[in-house]
Write a protein that holds these residues in place. Structure first.
Motif, PDB file in Angstrom:
ATOM      1  N   CYS A  27     -45.540   7.924  80.963  1.00  0.00           N
ATOM      2  CA  CYS A  27     -44.444   6.961  80.851  1.00  0.00           C
ATOM      3  C   CYS A  27     -44.647   6.172  79.562  1.00  0.00           C
ATOM      4  CB  CYS A  27     -44.433   6.036  82.067  1.00  0.00           C
ATOM      5  SG  CYS A  27     -43.006   4.941  82.131  1.00  0.00           S
ATOM      6  N   MET A  28     -43.622   6.215  78.679  1.00  0.00           N
ATOM      7  CA  MET A  28     -43.734   5.580  77.378  1.00  0.00           C
ATOM      8  C   MET A  28     -42.628   4.562  77.168  1.00  0.00           C
ATOM      9  SD  MET A  28     -44.728   8.837  74.983  1.00  0.00           S
ATOM     10  CE  MET A  28     -45.121   7.784  73.592  1.00  0.00           C
ATOM     11  N   SER A  29     -42.913   3.565  76.345  1.00  0.00           N
ATOM     12  CA  SER A  29     -41.916   2.595  75.930  1.00  0.00           C
ATOM     13  C   SER A  29     -42.215   2.197  74.489  1.00  0.00           C
ATOM     14  CB  SER A  29     -41.961   1.356  76.829  1.00  0.00           C
ATOM     15  OG  SER A  29     -41.084   0.366  76.352  1.00  0.00           O
ATOM     16  N   MET A  30     -41.191   2.246  73.654  1.00  0.00           N
ATOM     17  CA  MET A  30     -41.314   1.840  72.255  1.00  0.00           C
ATOM     18  C   MET A  30     -42.456   2.578  71.549  1.00  0.00           C
ATOM     19  SD  MET A  30     -38.814  -0.268  72.222  1.00  0.00           S
ATOM     20  CE  MET A  30     -38.921  -1.124  70.684  1.00  0.00           C
ATOM     21  N   GLY A  31     -42.665   3.853  71.904  1.00  0.00           N
ATOM     22  CA  GLY A  31     -43.679   4.670  71.259  1.00  0.00           C
ATOM     23  C   GLY A  31     -45.089   4.492  71.790  1.00  0.00           C
ATOM     24  N   TYR A  32     -45.272   3.659  72.820  1.00  0.00           N
ATOM     25  CA  TYR A  32     -46.596   3.410  73.386  1.00  0.00           C
ATOM     26  C   TYR A  32     -46.672   3.923  74.816  1.00  0.00           C
ATOM     27  CZ  TYR A  32     -47.338   0.354  69.400  1.00  0.00           C
ATOM     28  OH  TYR A  32     -47.468  -0.126  68.123  1.00  0.00           O
ATOM     29  N   VAL A  33     -47.796   4.545  75.134  1.00  0.00           N
ATOM     30  CA  VAL A  33     -48.026   5.020  76.492  1.00  0.00           C
ATOM     31  C   VAL A  33     -48.236   3.810  77.394  1.00  0.00           C
ATOM     32  CG1 VAL A  33     -49.581   6.307  77.997  1.00  0.00           C
ATOM     33  CG2 VAL A  33     -48.994   7.223  75.743  1.00  0.00           C
ATOM     34  N   GLN A  34     -47.454   3.739  78.459  1.00  0.00           N
ATOM     35  CA  GLN A  34     -47.573   2.640  79.419  1.00  0.00           C
ATOM     36  C   GLN A  34     -48.462   3.027  80.598  1.00  0.00           C
ATOM     37  OE1 GLN A  34     -46.067  -0.484  78.834  1.00  0.00           O
ATOM     38  NE2 GLN A  34     -45.805   0.516  76.860  1.00  0.00           N
ATOM     39  N   GLN A  35     -48.358   4.297  81.035  1.00  0.00           N
ATOM     40  CA  GLN A  35     -49.166   4.767  82.154  1.00  0.00           C
ATOM     41  C   GLN A  35     -49.082   6.285  82.216  1.00  0.00           C
ATOM     42  OE1 GLN A  35     -48.338   2.787  85.862  1.00  0.00           O
ATOM     43  NE2 GLN A  35     -49.715   4.071  87.040  1.00  0.00           N
ATOM     44  N   ILE A  36     -50.184   6.910  82.641  1.00  0.00           N
ATOM     45  CA  ILE A  36     -50.233   8.354  82.862  1.00  0.00           C
ATOM     46  C   ILE A  36     -50.669   8.561  84.305  1.00  0.00           C
ATOM     47  CG2 ILE A  36     -51.355  10.533  82.234  1.00  0.00           C
ATOM     48  CD1 ILE A  36     -51.919   9.268  79.461  1.00  0.00           C
ATOM     49  N   GLY A  37     -49.958   9.417  85.021  1.00  0.00           N
ATOM     50  CA  GLY A  37     -50.348   9.714  86.393  1.00  0.00           C
ATOM     51  C   GLY A  37     -49.339  10.605  87.079  1.00  0.00           C
ATOM     52  N   THR A  38     -49.607  10.898  88.332  1.00  0.00           N
ATOM     53  CA  THR A  38     -48.663  11.678  89.120  1.00  0.00           C
ATOM     54  C   THR A  38     -47.449  10.802  89.422  1.00  0.00           C
ATOM     55  OG1 THR A  38     -49.598  10.979  91.236  1.00  0.00           O
ATOM     56  CG2 THR A  38     -50.552  12.970  90.217  1.00  0.00           C
ATOM     57  N   PRO A  39     -46.334  11.399  89.784  1.00  0.00           N
ATOM     58  CA  PRO A  39     -45.168  10.578  90.118  1.00  0.00           C
ATOM     59  C   PRO A  39     -45.468   9.525  91.190  1.00  0.00           C
ATOM     60  CG  PRO A  39     -44.495  12.850  89.852  1.00  0.00           C
ATOM     61  CD  PRO A  39     -46.003  12.830  89.785  1.00  0.00           C
ATOM     62  N   ILE A  40     -46.203   9.884  92.228  1.00  0.00           N
ATOM     63  CA  ILE A  40     -46.480   8.927  93.303  1.00  0.00           C
ATOM     64  C   ILE A  40     -47.435   7.828  92.834  1.00  0.00           C
ATOM     65  CG2 ILE A  40     -48.397  10.132  94.451  1.00  0.00           C
ATOM     66  CD1 ILE A  40     -45.427   8.399  96.198  1.00  0.00           C
ATOM     67  N   PRO A  46     -47.877   0.972  89.892  1.00  0.00           N
ATOM     68  CA  PRO A  46     -47.491   0.795  88.478  1.00  0.00           C
ATOM     69  C   PRO A  46     -48.473  -0.141  87.782  1.00  0.00           C
ATOM     70  CG  PRO A  46     -46.033  -0.460  89.911  1.00  0.00           C
ATOM     71  CD  PRO A  46     -46.911   0.362  90.810  1.00  0.00           C
ATOM     72  N   GLU A  47     -48.833   0.203  86.558  1.00  0.00           N
ATOM     73  CA  GLU A  47     -49.819  -0.592  85.816  1.00  0.00           C
ATOM     74  C   GLU A  47     -49.217  -1.806  85.126  1.00  0.00           C
ATOM     75  OE1 GLU A  47     -52.184   1.899  83.262  1.00  0.00           O
ATOM     76  OE2 GLU A  47     -52.965   3.035  84.960  1.00  0.00           O
ATOM     77  N   ASN A  48     -47.877  -1.844  85.028  1.00  0.00           N
ATOM     78  CA  ASN A  48     -47.245  -3.006  84.405  1.00  0.00           C
ATOM     79  C   ASN A  48     -45.788  -3.109  84.856  1.00  0.00           C
ATOM     80  OD1 ASN A  48     -45.678  -1.287  82.647  1.00  0.00           O
ATOM     81  ND2 ASN A  48     -47.468  -1.116  81.316  1.00  0.00           N
ATOM     82  N   VAL A  49     -45.141  -4.172  84.454  1.00  0.00           N
ATOM     83  CA  VAL A  49     -43.758  -4.439  84.865  1.00  0.00           C
ATOM     84  C   VAL A  49     -42.818  -3.349  84.360  1.00  0.00           C
ATOM     85  CG1 VAL A  49     -41.819  -6.030  84.543  1.00  0.00           C
ATOM     86  CG2 VAL A  49     -44.070  -6.932  85.131  1.00  0.00           C
ATOM     87  N   PHE A  50     -43.047  -2.832  83.147  1.00  0.00           N
ATOM     88  CA  PHE A  50     -42.165  -1.793  82.624  1.00  0.00           C
ATOM     89  C   PHE A  50     -42.154  -0.580  83.551  1.00  0.00           C
ATOM     90  CE2 PHE A  50     -41.326   2.130  80.394  1.00  0.00           C
ATOM     91  CZ  PHE A  50     -40.078   1.857  79.835  1.00  0.00           C
ATOM     92  N   VAL A  51     -43.323  -0.077  83.904  1.00  0.00           N
ATOM     93  CA  VAL A  51     -43.413   1.105  84.767  1.00  0.00           C
ATOM     94  C   VAL A  51     -42.823   0.791  86.142  1.00  0.00           C
ATOM     95  CG1 VAL A  51     -44.978   2.765  85.871  1.00  0.00           C
ATOM     96  CG2 VAL A  51     -45.410   2.010  83.520  1.00  0.00           C
ATOM     97  N   ALA A  52     -43.102  -0.391  86.674  1.00  0.00           N
ATOM     98  CA  ALA A  52     -42.581  -0.786  87.984  1.00  0.00           C
ATOM     99  C   ALA A  52     -41.058  -0.778  88.010  1.00  0.00           C
ATOM    100  CB  ALA A  52     -43.101  -2.171  88.361  1.00  0.00           C
ATOM    101  N   ASN A  53     -40.444  -1.231  86.930  1.00  0.00           N
ATOM    102  CA  ASN A  53     -38.979  -1.259  86.853  1.00  0.00           C
ATOM    103  C   ASN A  53     -38.382   0.108  86.536  1.00  0.00           C
ATOM    104  OD1 ASN A  53     -38.071  -3.891  87.456  1.00  0.00           O
ATOM    105  ND2 ASN A  53     -38.883  -4.596  85.512  1.00  0.00           N
TER     106      ASN A  53
END
Length: 188
Positions: A27-40, A46-53
């Protein structure tokens, strides 16, 4: 892809497509990796608000909460800082924010309308007014007004909620997510 047994990289902006197709998501935002993992993993932890949303439809509800020595709370409800709901290390981290604000994340399906759930979760019971309801077949999305905050809930379709209904609801305390307000990183 399964028949050929090859690794495939598929780029999409559609989170539903990513979750349904992927074995692993970057999962990326603005060219930066936010989190790597399985869909579940991305959905449940979620490691941060971006991934959670970004992962999950409807998106996770976010609300500022106050932290006291004994609970995290809003004007509508509170969640005690006890080992019934939090790990000891989570409580220690949360208590570092006493007198400050955190962000509480609640997935729409973790808001409950069932009487038995409400009766067993009295400290997280709150009142809401339905602003919009969307029957999706087996489920219904309810867009709520909770003390002038917008909250989305997802109920079983057998609960016939409609515009202007006054509801008594409760939160599944074991499923809440907590984020640092400044860094937006997950605490829990």
């Amino acid at each position: 892809q399964s028949e050929l047994g090859v690794t495939t990289i598929y780029v999409t902006h559609d989170q539903t497509e990513a979750v349904t197709l992927a074995d692993k998501i970057v999962c990326m935002s603005m060219g930066y990796v936010q989190q790597i993992g399985t869909p579940i993993e991305l959905y449940d932890k979620p490691e941060n608000v971006f991934v959670a949303n970004f992962i999950g439809l409807p998106p996770m509800n976010m609300q500022d909460v106050d932290v006291t020595e004994n609970e995290i709370c809003t004007a509508e409800y509170s969640i005690p800082l006890t080992d019934e709901y939090f790990l000891e290390e989570e409580i220690a981290i949360i208590k570092q924010y006493v007198g400050k604000k955190l962000i509480l994340g609640i997935r729409p399906e973790d808001i409950h309308i069932e009487d038995v759930f409400i009766d067993n979760s009295e400290d997280t019971v709150f009142n809401a007014t339905v602003e919009i309801s969307e029957l999706m077949g087996a489920e219904i999305y309810a867009y709520l007004n909770v003390a002038n905050n917008s909250v989305t809930a997802r109920f079983d379709g057998r609960f016939k909620v409609k515009y202007d209904d006054k509801l008594r609801l409760a939160i599944d305390k074991n499923k809440v997510h907590i984020f640092d307000k400044e860094t937006t990183n997950a605490i829990r």
